[in-house]
Write a protein that holds these residues in place. Structure first.
Motif, PDB file in Angstrom:
ATOM      1  N   GLY A  23      43.354 -14.627 -58.980  1.00 42.95           N
ATOM      2  CA  GLY A  23      44.114 -14.648 -60.210  1.00 42.95           C
ATOM      3  C   GLY A  23      45.189 -15.713 -60.089  1.00 42.95           C
ATOM      4  O   GLY A  23      45.548 -16.123 -58.972  1.00 42.95           O
ATOM      5  N   VAL A  24      45.711 -16.169 -61.209  1.00 46.48           N
ATOM      6  CA  VAL A  24      46.690 -17.251 -61.192  1.00 46.48           C
ATOM      7  C   VAL A  24      47.929 -16.859 -60.390  1.00 46.48           C
ATOM      8  O   VAL A  24      48.374 -17.601 -59.499  1.00 46.48           O
ATOM      9  CB  VAL A  24      47.106 -17.643 -62.627  1.00 46.48           C
ATOM     10  N   ARG A  25      48.482 -15.700 -60.676  1.00 48.83           N
ATOM     11  CA  ARG A  25      49.733 -15.302 -60.033  1.00 48.83           C
ATOM     12  C   ARG A  25      49.562 -15.038 -58.536  1.00 48.83           C
ATOM     13  O   ARG A  25      50.405 -15.434 -57.728  1.00 48.83           O
ATOM     14  CB  ARG A  25      50.315 -14.065 -60.728  1.00 48.83           C
ATOM     15  N   GLU A  26      48.466 -14.389 -58.149  1.00 50.33           N
ATOM     16  CA  GLU A  26      48.281 -14.094 -56.725  1.00 50.33           C
ATOM     17  C   GLU A  26      48.025 -15.361 -55.922  1.00 50.33           C
ATOM     18  O   GLU A  26      48.474 -15.497 -54.783  1.00 50.33           O
ATOM     19  CB  GLU A  26      47.138 -13.092 -56.512  1.00 50.33           C
ATOM     20  N   LEU A  27      47.328 -16.330 -56.533  1.00 54.32           N
ATOM     21  CA  LEU A  27      47.078 -17.587 -55.832  1.00 54.32           C
ATOM     22  C   LEU A  27      48.357 -18.411 -55.732  1.00 54.32           C
ATOM     23  O   LEU A  27      48.626 -19.034 -54.700  1.00 54.32           O
ATOM     24  CB  LEU A  27      45.994 -18.390 -56.555  1.00 54.32           C
ATOM     25  N   ALA A  28      49.163 -18.398 -56.796  1.00 51.36           N
ATOM     26  CA  ALA A  28      50.436 -19.116 -56.769  1.00 51.36           C
ATOM     27  C   ALA A  28      51.343 -18.556 -55.680  1.00 51.36           C
ATOM     28  O   ALA A  28      52.017 -19.303 -54.950  1.00 51.36           O
ATOM     29  CB  ALA A  28      51.112 -19.021 -58.130  1.00 51.36           C
ATOM     30  N   GLU A  56      35.837 -10.516 -67.355  1.00 44.18           N
ATOM     31  CA  GLU A  56      36.368  -9.162 -67.206  1.00 44.18           C
ATOM     32  C   GLU A  56      37.663  -9.135 -66.394  1.00 44.18           C
ATOM     33  O   GLU A  56      38.651  -8.527 -66.799  1.00 44.18           O
ATOM     34  CB  GLU A  56      35.319  -8.259 -66.557  1.00 44.18           C
ATOM     35  N   THR A  57      37.648  -9.789 -65.234  1.00 45.32           N
ATOM     36  CA  THR A  57      38.813  -9.736 -64.346  1.00 45.32           C
ATOM     37  C   THR A  57      39.840 -10.821 -64.647  1.00 45.32           C
ATOM     38  O   THR A  57      40.994 -10.716 -64.225  1.00 45.32           O
ATOM     39  CB  THR A  57      38.380  -9.889 -62.886  1.00 45.32           C
TER      40      THR A  57
END
Length: 262
Positions: A23-28, A56-57
């Motif tokens: 996900g964008v936030r977890e990768l950031a 979906e995710t």
């Protein structure tokens, strides 16, 4: 511009077999990078087909464009055409699985597999799997021929056990590597996968740079110590055939950075 490109390429490296979606936030957070920058890179890769976003995710996954490039590389190198038959012959002669592992900077990549004809076989690795160079015969026989600086760099990144038998003590690992290099081959049991043996030989290019390894692997109980020398002779003959094929094709490195023998 170069910094942006470097960030984008670094981002792709986070998509692994262990973590195939982000996900964008977890990768950031993982990259310690601005959320907006990560989002911009991800959407750019998505627009070009290098990544796709799961409906979906909403997480991003590797796209088919990378698969296309991998197919092109395999076709151009013609490794399967010339090397896989040799590996299949060795597998039939020994009854065990045969693996070709290529050096890519500080990791090994499984590029070809000839599976054992037996019902019970070693099948923990798949083509494309990346593995640490300090764990298991197929990897350690490559690491043994790297320059000392490269060996130390691998150790400095941290040694994490794959099993209870993985050597994670730096001093003991360096002793193992020296012994492997002196012998010219590696043998391990349970270092990468429990109750599994591995016998590996180094593969060099024309410039005598270490580029890969040829490994025989299977259940521990099928490889008693008395059988190792016989199998090793068979492996050496096939390894020599593979090296001859690589030299004929003028292939110096399939995956990544080459390392001269120090």
């Amino acid at each position: 511009m170069l910094k942006t490109l470097d960030n984008a390429l670094e981002l792709l490296e986070y998509f692994t077999r262990e973590t195939p979606s982000w996900g964008v936030r977890e990768l950031a957070k993982e990259m310690d990078m601005s959320h907006s920058i990560v989002h911009r890179i991800l959407t750019t890769f998505e627009s070009r087909g290098f990544l796709i976003q799961n409906d979906e995710t909403k997480k991003y996954e590797l796209g088919t464009k990378l698969w296309e490039y991998g197919s092109i590389i395999r076709d151009n190198l013609r490794i399967s055409d010339v090397i896989l038959p040799v590996m299949h012959t060795l597998s039939e002669e020994t009854g065990e699985s045969v693996f070709l592992t290529w050096l890519d900077d500080h990791e090994g990549i499984c590029v070809e597999i000839a599976e054992s004809p037996q019902r019970i076989k070693y099948a923990m690795s798949s083509v494309g799997d990346r593995t640490p160079l300090y764990a298991g015969a197929s990897n350690k026989v490559i690491m043994a021929y790297l320059p000392k600086a490269a060996q130390e760099a691998i150790i400095d990144k941290g040694l994490k056990p794959k099993t209870g038998k993985t050597v994670i003590d730096p001093e003991k690992l360096m002793e193992d590597l020296a012994a492997i290099r002196k012998a010219g081959w590696a043998y391990s049991v349970g270092e990468y996968s429990d109750a599994t043996f591995g016998i590996a030989l180094p593969i060099f290019n024309k410039q005598r740079e270490i580029v890969a390894s040829l490994t025989l692997a299977g259940p521990e109980y099928r490889m008693p110590e008395a059988k190792v020398s016989e199998v090793l002779d068979m492996m050496r003959r096939k390894r020599d055939e593979i090296e001859a094929c690589l030299h004929k094709l003028s292939i110096s490195s399939v995956a990544g950075r080459r390392h001269p023998i120090s």
